[in-house]
Design a protein around this motif. Structure first.
Motif, PDB file in Angstrom:
ATOM      1  N   LYS A  14      60.165  12.906 -18.342  1.00 20.20           N
ATOM      2  CA  LYS A  14      59.878  14.233 -18.832  1.00 20.20           C
ATOM      3  C   LYS A  14      59.141  14.150 -20.155  1.00 20.20           C
ATOM      4  O   LYS A  14      59.246  13.177 -20.865  1.00 20.20           O
ATOM      5  CB  LYS A  14      61.181  15.020 -19.067  1.00 20.20           C
ATOM      6  N   GLU A  15      58.462  15.201 -20.512  1.00 17.71           N
ATOM      7  CA  GLU A  15      57.847  15.276 -21.832  1.00 17.71           C
ATOM      8  C   GLU A  15      58.943  15.521 -22.851  1.00 17.71           C
ATOM      9  O   GLU A  15      59.759  16.415 -22.698  1.00 17.71           O
ATOM     10  CB  GLU A  15      56.840  16.425 -21.901  1.00 17.71           C
ATOM     11  N   GLY A  28      82.047  17.396 -25.105  1.00 21.87           N
ATOM     12  CA  GLY A  28      81.144  16.892 -26.130  1.00 21.87           C
ATOM     13  C   GLY A  28      79.824  16.421 -25.541  1.00 21.87           C
ATOM     14  O   GLY A  28      78.743  16.792 -26.019  1.00 21.87           O
ATOM     15  N   LEU A  29      79.891  15.620 -24.481  1.00 17.07           N
ATOM     16  CA  LEU A  29      78.666  15.110 -23.874  1.00 17.07           C
ATOM     17  C   LEU A  29      77.919  16.199 -23.109  1.00 17.07           C
ATOM     18  O   LEU A  29      76.678  16.211 -23.091  1.00 17.07           O
ATOM     19  CB  LEU A  29      78.973  13.918 -22.966  1.00 17.07           C
ATOM     20  N   LEU A  30      78.651  17.112 -22.509  1.00 13.05           N
ATOM     21  CA  LEU A  30      77.981  18.243 -21.860  1.00 13.05           C
ATOM     22  C   LEU A  30      77.178  19.038 -22.885  1.00 13.05           C
ATOM     23  O   LEU A  30      76.061  19.495 -22.598  1.00 13.05           O
ATOM     24  CB  LEU A  30      79.006  19.149 -21.168  1.00 13.05           C
ATOM     25  N   HIS A  31      77.735  19.184 -24.087  1.00 12.70           N
ATOM     26  CA  HIS A  31      77.015  19.912 -25.135  1.00 12.70           C
ATOM     27  C   HIS A  31      75.809  19.112 -25.627  1.00 12.70           C
ATOM     28  O   HIS A  31      74.755  19.687 -25.947  1.00 12.70           O
ATOM     29  CB  HIS A  31      77.960  20.224 -26.292  1.00 12.70           C
ATOM     30  N   VAL A  32      75.934  17.788 -25.706  1.00 10.19           N
ATOM     31  CA  VAL A  32      74.787  16.953 -26.061  1.00 10.19           C
ATOM     32  C   VAL A  32      73.653  17.171 -25.061  1.00 10.19           C
ATOM     33  O   VAL A  32      72.484  17.380 -25.441  1.00 10.19           O
ATOM     34  CB  VAL A  32      75.178  15.454 -26.087  1.00 10.19           C
ATOM     35  N   LEU A  33      73.991  17.156 -23.776  1.00  7.47           N
ATOM     36  CA  LEU A  33      72.967  17.282 -22.735  1.00  7.47           C
ATOM     37  C   LEU A  33      72.345  18.671 -22.722  1.00  7.47           C
ATOM     38  O   LEU A  33      71.126  18.816 -22.589  1.00  7.47           O
ATOM     39  CB  LEU A  33      73.567  16.942 -21.368  1.00  7.47           C
ATOM     40  N   PRO A  40      67.817  20.572 -22.229  1.00  3.10           N
ATOM     41  CA  PRO A  40      68.265  21.886 -21.756  1.00  3.10           C
ATOM     42  C   PRO A  40      67.812  22.259 -20.346  1.00  3.10           C
ATOM     43  O   PRO A  40      68.432  23.103 -19.703  1.00  3.10           O
ATOM     44  CB  PRO A  40      67.676  22.850 -22.798  1.00  3.10           C
ATOM     45  N   LYS A  41      66.758  21.628 -19.854  1.00  2.00           N
ATOM     46  CA  LYS A  41      66.264  21.973 -18.518  1.00  2.00           C
ATOM     47  C   LYS A  41      67.010  21.243 -17.413  1.00  2.00           C
ATOM     48  O   LYS A  41      66.803  21.521 -16.229  1.00  2.00           O
ATOM     49  CB  LYS A  41      64.773  21.668 -18.414  1.00  2.00           C
ATOM     50  N   ALA A  42      67.869  20.327 -17.783  1.00  2.00           N
ATOM     51  CA  ALA A  42      68.583  19.536 -16.774  1.00  2.00           C
ATOM     52  C   ALA A  42      69.736  20.311 -16.159  1.00  2.00           C
ATOM     53  O   ALA A  42      70.418  21.089 -16.824  1.00  2.00           O
ATOM     54  CB  ALA A  42      69.104  18.248 -17.395  1.00  2.00           C
ATOM     55  N   THR A  43      69.941  20.077 -14.879  1.00  2.00           N
ATOM     56  CA  THR A  43      71.148  20.538 -14.195  1.00  2.00           C
ATOM     57  C   THR A  43      72.151  19.388 -14.234  1.00  2.00           C
ATOM     58  O   THR A  43      71.797  18.249 -13.925  1.00  2.00           O
ATOM     59  CB  THR A  43      70.841  20.895 -12.730  1.00  2.00           C
ATOM     60  N   VAL A  44      73.385  19.677 -14.631  1.00  2.00           N
ATOM     61  CA  VAL A  44      74.393  18.625 -14.756  1.00  2.00           C
ATOM     62  C   VAL A  44      75.504  18.834 -13.731  1.00  2.00           C
ATOM     63  O   VAL A  44      76.031  19.933 -13.580  1.00  2.00           O
ATOM     64  CB  VAL A  44      75.004  18.590 -16.175  1.00  2.00           C
TER      65      VAL A  44
END
Length: 426
Positions: free
Chosen positions: A424-425, A53-58, A63-67
């Protein structure tokens, strides 16, 4: 600029100013790295659901973040589930010792790469040691996303006092934090991340439905629960409980198991007799599988039993596929209704008082008509509300959409603050 946009942007700017000391430590990367600690246990589809769920939120809102996922439990099935659905996410494991040092060099490497650490949804600050290690080895920001923080211990308070953001999964935790002096605009409500879980296993789920003659929107699901999860029965160290605690758990469960489940059976009986449709009895936790016959099936009238289907333990992706096809999910457990809601299916949460304050999030999200405080509820009341849903299903679906739109709006706003922290913007 519309007034609403102005207010939202002004609010975010104000929060950003409050977080300035932490932002100053960010690395100003265009493509930041986020370290997420989550995945507390694998015996509960709700606990498993927190992480995807949280991975999908992020991935949706940043979207540009590496998790990088620092997963606490190490079940192989759940790892495969996450790898399949989030192939870009690196999963690491490892513990923290009493000196707040880690036992896996991959974690130290993640500390160096990550610009922000997030503690995922859960019943309390389960990953407190993980955060403490981050605090020891870095000066970078961290926070909590969708976690119950009821009566935090002194140790947990010492960590939370330094958090850049604290998103509690219900509003009652905010009141508890205020009582210990933790307050401010950085403390906000963000519901359990399972509300945003988007993984499904339609192949397996739909095969099960076909095999058992469960037709789309022509069956309900019934999920049992004892007052206390009997962790002592499947934890090697007796879950650390004293003999007195074990006795209290077992006596309470024995006292209420028939009283509670008789109320759920009333709704099951009315559904079968009045609609001629089936009921799927299914578990949220592993321990419930062996209790489904005793609690929900064997006591049913003989004319109802042929309409009952039973399902063993499953992973949340298959549960999501089946809940998506159900008419309504009725559950004494907290997270099956959330998974149902995430898949557009009306849901009832029949809440037991022993099930912590997490149920407050249902009220916070305007689900109050579908929450039943079990000690103040009769089987007839649950049945009548279910009958209202099947008599006007379109109205129920519209009601659900309003609450789920609210969930998405909250996640969008909270992650906007995270992006501000990451400089970030937005």
């Amino acid at each position: 600029m519309k007034r609403r946009q102005f207010v939202e942007q002004t609010s975010l700017f104000s929060i950003g100013m409050l977080l300035a000391p932490y932002i100053a430590n960010s690395t100003k990367k265009e493509n930041p790295t986020i370290l997420l600690v989550s995945g507390w246990q694998d015996v509960n589809i709700g606990d498993i659901g927190h992480t995807p769920g949280l991975l999908h939120v992020l991935e949706t809102f940043i979207p540009k973040a590496t998790v990088i996922l620092w997963k606490k439990s190490n079940g192989e099935e759940v790892k495969k589930l996450l790898n399949k659905n989030f192939p870009k996410v690196k999963i690491i494991y490892g513990g923290v010792n009493k000196d707040k040092d880690v036992d896996n060099p991959e974690i130290m490497e993640a500390f160096k790469k990550a610009d922000l650490m997030i503690h995922g949804s859960g019943p309390l600050l389960v990953g407190a040691d993980n955060l403490a290690s981050w605090m020891k080895h870095t000066t970078k920001p961290f926070g909590v996303f969708g976690t119950t923080l009821e009566k935090p211990s002194q140790y947990h308070q010492s960590i939370l006092q330094k958090a850049s953001f604290i998103y509690t999964r219900e509003t009652k935790s905010i009141e508890d934090l205020k009582k210990v002096g933790i307050a401010g605009n950085h403390v906000q409500f963000a519901p359990d991340a399972t509300f945003f879980m988007n993984i499904r296993d339609d192949k397996r789920g739909f095969s099960f439905l076909k095999e058992h003659g469960l037709e789309d929107k022509k069956f309900i699901c019934a999920v049992p629960r004892l007052r206390y999860t009997p962790y002592h029965k499947f934890n090697p160290n007796n879950n650390g409980w004293s003999a007195e605690k074990v006795r209290q758990v077992e006596e309470t469960n024995e006292k209420y198991k028939e009283i509670d489940h008789a109320k759920l059976r009333d709704a099951m009986i009315a559904w079968v007799r009045e609609t001629g449709n089936k009921v799927l009895v299914c578990p949220e936790m592993t321990y419930a599988v062996e209790l489904m016959d005793e609690l929900l099936i064997n006591p049913l009238p003989e004319d109802v039993k042929p309409f009952i289907v039973k399902r063993g333990y499953w992973l949340p992706d298959e549960a999501a596929s089946i809940y998506a096809k159900a008419h309504t999910v009725l559950s004494l457990e907290c997270h099956s209704p959330i998974i149902a809601a995430a898949n557009g299916t009306p849901c009832f949460y029949i809440r037991q008082p022993e099930d912590t304050i997490k149920g407050q999030m249902y009220y916070d999200l305007d689900f109050k008509d579908w929450v039943f405080e079990i000690d103040n509820t009769t089987g007839t009341q649950i049945t009548n509300r279910l009958r209202e849903v099947w008599k006007d299903y379109g109205k129920a679906k519209e009601k659900l959409k309003v609450s789920m739109d609210k969930v998405e709006s909250i996640y969008k706003n909270r992650t906007a603050v995270l992006k501000t922290i990451l400089n970030k913007e937005s």
